[in-house]
Scaffold this active site. Structure first.
Site, mmCIF file in Angstrom:
data_model
loop_
_atom_site.group_PDB
_atom_site.id
_atom_site.type_symbol
_atom_site.label_atom_id
_atom_site.label_comp_id
_atom_site.label_asym_id
_atom_site.label_seq_id
_atom_site.Cartn_x
_atom_site.Cartn_y
_atom_site.Cartn_z
ATOM 1 N N TYR A 1 126.480 71.462 -30.641
ATOM 2 C CA TYR A 1 125.586 70.346 -31.016
ATOM 3 C C TYR A 1 126.090 69.629 -32.272
ATOM 4 C CZ TYR A 1 121.097 68.304 -32.635
ATOM 5 O OH TYR A 1 120.102 67.482 -33.090
ATOM 6 N N LEU B 1 133.676 77.635 -25.533
ATOM 7 C CA LEU B 1 132.806 77.102 -24.468
ATOM 8 C C LEU B 1 131.796 78.143 -23.981
ATOM 9 C CD1 LEU B 1 135.308 74.847 -22.436
ATOM 10 C CD2 LEU B 1 133.737 74.190 -24.267
ATOM 11 N N GLY C 1 129.140 76.144 -26.124
ATOM 12 C CA GLY C 1 129.456 74.715 -26.187
ATOM 13 C C GLY C 1 129.613 74.110 -24.797
ATOM 14 N N ALA D 1 130.043 79.258 -34.454
ATOM 15 C CA ALA D 1 129.279 80.428 -34.898
ATOM 16 C C ALA D 1 128.233 80.774 -33.868
ATOM 17 C CB ALA D 1 128.578 80.125 -36.226
ATOM 18 N N TYR E 1 121.884 86.684 -39.082
ATOM 19 C CA TYR E 1 122.503 85.362 -38.976
ATOM 20 C C TYR E 1 122.829 84.824 -40.376
ATOM 21 C CZ TYR E 1 122.747 80.296 -38.578
ATOM 22 O OH TYR E 1 123.127 78.985 -38.712
ATOM 23 N N PHE F 1 119.653 72.335 -43.338
ATOM 24 C CA PHE F 1 118.305 72.753 -43.024
ATOM 25 C C PHE F 1 118.058 72.455 -41.543
ATOM 26 C CE2 PHE F 1 116.593 74.106 -47.198
ATOM 27 C CZ PHE F 1 117.770 74.018 -47.893
ATOM 28 N N HIS G 1 114.413 75.976 -30.864
ATOM 29 C CA HIS G 1 114.088 75.024 -31.934
ATOM 30 C C HIS G 1 112.880 74.154 -31.590
ATOM 31 C CE1 HIS G 1 118.389 75.870 -32.981
ATOM 32 N NE2 HIS G 1 117.717 76.216 -34.058
ATOM 33 N N PHE H 1 103.757 78.481 -33.880
ATOM 34 C CA PHE H 1 103.823 79.845 -34.405
ATOM 35 C C PHE H 1 103.128 79.955 -35.765
ATOM 36 C CE2 PHE H 1 108.023 79.894 -31.919
ATOM 37 C CZ PHE H 1 107.410 80.398 -30.778
#
Ligand code: UDP
Length: 353
Positions: free
Chosen positions: A11, A33, A36, A75, A141, A169, A187, A205
């Site tokens: 992204y 990949l 990705g 990552a 992470y 962020f 997300h 949440f």
């Protein structure tokens, strides 16, 4: 400049590649990949499928492509998964990252920009968060990102690596070409838009946080603004000598350095820069803004808090302004959510498999 972008099919990476190519830079993408998407890599960039753990292959690639600078976006990046599978995170984010550093040393490439994360701050005591706030990640992470920043710092001091770590962020939004597609998706913005399309149920949440409406506050940044910051940081690593005189301690250091260091690359150590808008929006504000973008209210239910969520994360972006000359240009929720919505409308099936 000739740039290697690791994770350039993801992204943030793919939008940074778009920006670099549009600015006339020569770009090679290295991506496994695994998460990705091949078609996210814009024409004009070369895609090499491979892993960071092939250190010798990496060194060859750096030499053959005569790379000047590396933008390291590759990552593993899911907080929940990192708690369940820390081995994966240490192997890919730390072992893979150090392989990259060693390949760079071997090939004589000194310039590195690292896509780091605000997760290195854990649950901060002070917001907006300055770069010299204590680094105290609360999940593997963030810990593995911190570990790689540490390696960059020490390689900078010992071998002259000119490194910049961008701690960013919450990223949102899309370009016309590239958008956010993760599997699984955790997300907020993509989940809200998936709820708008009736593709999933949205759960908020926690509504009992110490914030004005009880939901968590986050600092959202448009992925295009992030790409601009990556380019500015790459340009900064060209400097061998300090020219800014900006104040600041050696940021995020696990070894406090009384008297301060110089945040300009070339002085050893590591330059750290937060990227955020400097203000925040609550989960309910995001849901309301998405409702006005799509033209109807978005249904949601209220659930329990998600473990590990701090109440508010907002960046101080003073250093990014000073050092990178960077300010976010697309700072409204409507711009971010609107562009993400347009991408979903124009890519109803997402990226091809
Ligand atoms: N969130 C939520 N429902 C979701 C996804 C996220 O309420 O389906 C909340 C989450 O608890 C956090 C905020 O939205 O307070 C932003 O979460 P996200 O995972 O997008 O980013 P993070 O801040 O964790 O990096």
């Amino acid at each position: 400049m000739r740039v290697l972008v690791t994770g350039g099919a993801g992204y943030v990476g793919s939008v940074s590649v778009e920006r670099l190519v549009a600015s006339g830079h020569d770009v090679t993408v290295l991506d496994s990949l695994v998460t990705g998407h091949r078609s996210a890599v814009v024409d004009g960039a070369r895609l090499v499928q491979g892993t960071l753990r092939d250190r010798d292959g990496l060194e060859r690639l750096l030499r053959e492509e005569r790379i000047d600078a590396v933008l390291h976006c590759a990552a593993r990046s899911l907080v929940g998964q990192s708690a369940a599978e820390p081995a994966l995170y240490y192997t890919e984010n730390v072992v893979g990252g150090v392989g990259l550093l060693d390949a760079m040393l071997g090939a004589g490439v000194e310039r590195l920009v690292f896509s780091s994360t605000a997760a290195v701050y854990g649950a901060p005591e002070v917001v907006p968060i300055p770069e010299d706030a204590p680094v105290a990640p609360i999940n593997p992470y963030g810990e593995t990102k911190r570990a790689f920043e540490g390696a960059m710092r020490w390689y900078g001091g010992a071998y002259g690596l000119r490194g910049v770590a961008l701690r960013y962020f919450n990223v949102a939004g899309a370009t016309e070409r590239n958008g956010e597609q993760h599997d699984p998706e955790t997300h907020l913005v993509p989940n809200v838009l998936a709820a708008a399309l009736g593709r999933r149920q949205l759960t908020v949440f926690g509504t009992d946080y110490p914030t004005p409406d009880g939901t968590c506050i986050r600092d959202y940044i448009h992925v295009e603004d992030l790409a601009n910051a990556h380019l500015a940081a790459l340009e900064l690593t060209a400097r061998k000598h300090p020219t800014t005189g900006s104040p600041g301690s050696d940021p995020g250091s696990e070894r406090p350095e009384p008297g301060g260091g110089d945040p300009t690359p070339g002085h050893g150590g590591l330059t750290v820069c937060n990227l955020g808008s400097g203000s925040g929006f609550s989960v309910l504000e995001v849901i309301r803004a998405a409702g006005s973008v799509v033209g109807r209210p978005i249904p949601y239910q209220v659930g329990a808090r998600r473990p590990g969520d701090p109440a508010a994360l907002i960046a101080s972006n003073a250093r990014a302004r000073d050092l990178l000359g960077w300010t976010p240009r697309h700072g409204t929720l409507e711009e971010m959510i609107g562009s993400a919505w347009r991408w979903l409308e124009t890519h109803p099936e997402g990226y091809p498999p």
